[in-house]
Design a protein around this motif. Sequence first.
Motif, PDB file in Angstrom:
ATOM      1  N   VAL A 126      41.681  31.666  38.227  1.00  0.00           N
ATOM      2  CA  VAL A 126      40.230  31.616  38.382  1.00  0.00           C
ATOM      3  C   VAL A 126      39.716  33.039  38.294  1.00  0.00           C
ATOM      4  O   VAL A 126      40.223  33.931  38.964  1.00  0.00           O
ATOM      5  CB  VAL A 126      39.837  31.021  39.760  1.00  0.00           C
ATOM      6  N   ARG A 127      38.720  33.268  37.441  1.00  0.00           N
ATOM      7  CA  ARG A 127      38.085  34.575  37.357  1.00  0.00           C
ATOM      8  C   ARG A 127      36.754  34.482  38.089  1.00  0.00           C
ATOM      9  O   ARG A 127      35.797  33.910  37.599  1.00  0.00           O
ATOM     10  CB  ARG A 127      37.866  34.993  35.909  1.00  0.00           C
ATOM     11  N   LEU A 128      36.701  35.056  39.301  1.00  0.00           N
ATOM     12  CA  LEU A 128      35.483  34.995  40.104  1.00  0.00           C
ATOM     13  C   LEU A 128      34.428  35.964  39.600  1.00  0.00           C
ATOM     14  O   LEU A 128      33.240  35.709  39.713  1.00  0.00           O
ATOM     15  CB  LEU A 128      35.804  35.299  41.570  1.00  0.00           C
ATOM     16  N   SER A 129      34.859  37.085  39.074  1.00  0.00           N
ATOM     17  CA  SER A 129      33.944  38.064  38.488  1.00  0.00           C
ATOM     18  C   SER A 129      34.736  38.826  37.435  1.00  0.00           C
ATOM     19  O   SER A 129      35.851  38.426  37.092  1.00  0.00           O
ATOM     20  CB  SER A 129      33.393  39.006  39.563  1.00  0.00           C
ATOM     21  N   GLY A 130      34.201  39.900  36.945  1.00  0.00           N
ATOM     22  CA  GLY A 130      34.856  40.649  35.872  1.00  0.00           C
ATOM     23  C   GLY A 130      36.305  40.979  36.143  1.00  0.00           C
ATOM     24  O   GLY A 130      37.154  40.829  35.277  1.00  0.00           O
ATOM     25  N   ARG A 131      36.610  41.431  37.362  1.00  0.00           N
ATOM     26  CA  ARG A 131      37.979  41.839  37.671  1.00  0.00           C
ATOM     27  C   ARG A 131      38.620  41.031  38.787  1.00  0.00           C
ATOM     28  O   ARG A 131      39.799  41.214  39.077  1.00  0.00           O
ATOM     29  CB  ARG A 131      37.993  43.308  38.053  1.00  0.00           C
ATOM     30  N   ALA A 132      37.879  40.158  39.421  1.00  0.00           N
ATOM     31  CA  ALA A 132      38.412  39.394  40.556  1.00  0.00           C
ATOM     32  C   ALA A 132      39.120  38.139  40.056  1.00  0.00           C
ATOM     33  O   ALA A 132      38.492  37.159  39.683  1.00  0.00           O
ATOM     34  CB  ALA A 132      37.298  39.023  41.531  1.00  0.00           C
ATOM     35  N   ILE A 133      40.441  38.195  40.029  1.00  0.00           N
ATOM     36  CA  ILE A 133      41.276  37.083  39.585  1.00  0.00           C
ATOM     37  C   ILE A 133      41.893  36.442  40.821  1.00  0.00           C
ATOM     38  O   ILE A 133      42.355  37.130  41.722  1.00  0.00           O
ATOM     39  CB  ILE A 133      42.407  37.581  38.657  1.00  0.00           C
ATOM     40  N   ARG A 134      41.913  35.120  40.856  1.00  0.00           N
ATOM     41  CA  ARG A 134      42.534  34.401  41.960  1.00  0.00           C
ATOM     42  C   ARG A 134      43.351  33.234  41.403  1.00  0.00           C
ATOM     43  O   ARG A 134      43.094  32.751  40.299  1.00  0.00           O
ATOM     44  CB  ARG A 134      41.484  33.847  42.938  1.00  0.00           C
ATOM     45  N   TYR A 135      44.296  32.797  42.192  1.00  0.00           N
ATOM     46  CA  TYR A 135      45.161  31.687  41.815  1.00  0.00           C
ATOM     47  C   TYR A 135      45.096  30.611  42.887  1.00  0.00           C
ATOM     48  O   TYR A 135      45.090  30.910  44.074  1.00  0.00           O
ATOM     49  CB  TYR A 135      46.616  32.152  41.672  1.00  0.00           C
ATOM     50  N   CYS A 136      45.080  29.373  42.453  1.00  0.00           N
ATOM     51  CA  CYS A 136      45.108  28.222  43.343  1.00  0.00           C
ATOM     52  C   CYS A 136      46.587  27.905  43.632  1.00  0.00           C
ATOM     53  O   CYS A 136      47.392  27.847  42.696  1.00  0.00           O
ATOM     54  CB  CYS A 136      44.456  27.045  42.626  1.00  0.00           C
TER      55      CYS A 136
END
Length: 144
Positions: free
Chosen positions: A99-109
């Motif tokens: 998941v890309r929350l913003s330009g550089r904020a990557i998250r994984y479920c």
Amino acid sequence: MEETNLSQFDTQHPASVEQAILVLLQHLSGVKTQPRNTSRSKTGSSQARQSRATRSRKKRLASSASSTLLTPAQAAKRLNLSPKTLANYRSLGIGPKFVRLSGRAIRYCPRDLHDYVKCRRFDNTSAADSLIRSQGENARRTGQ
């Protein structure tokens, strides 16, 4: 796991980054909340109680959704990979969904990490080798 249709986010045109993140978190968690009332009118204590309850729900939603999403470092640790390897997989399109929350904020479920590992279980090495070869060819075809 079903595909996520994000076209609904294009039509909502959130007024702020906070609202955009709230819409994304609502979608990920499946919980619906009332949009924030930005007017500051004093129309009674029931409306004040409702806005406090709405704020409380938003805080719970944000904390529960953010606690279920993992940073790339946390995801890499769970997969026993380095964060750089996970970033390379992401750029090649062969890693777990993210998941890309913003330009550089990557998250994984966590569920996506589980599914990623599950689809890479094999009974023999030739089946694993054929998957790796096909992923490499796909990455070369797309120019990555």
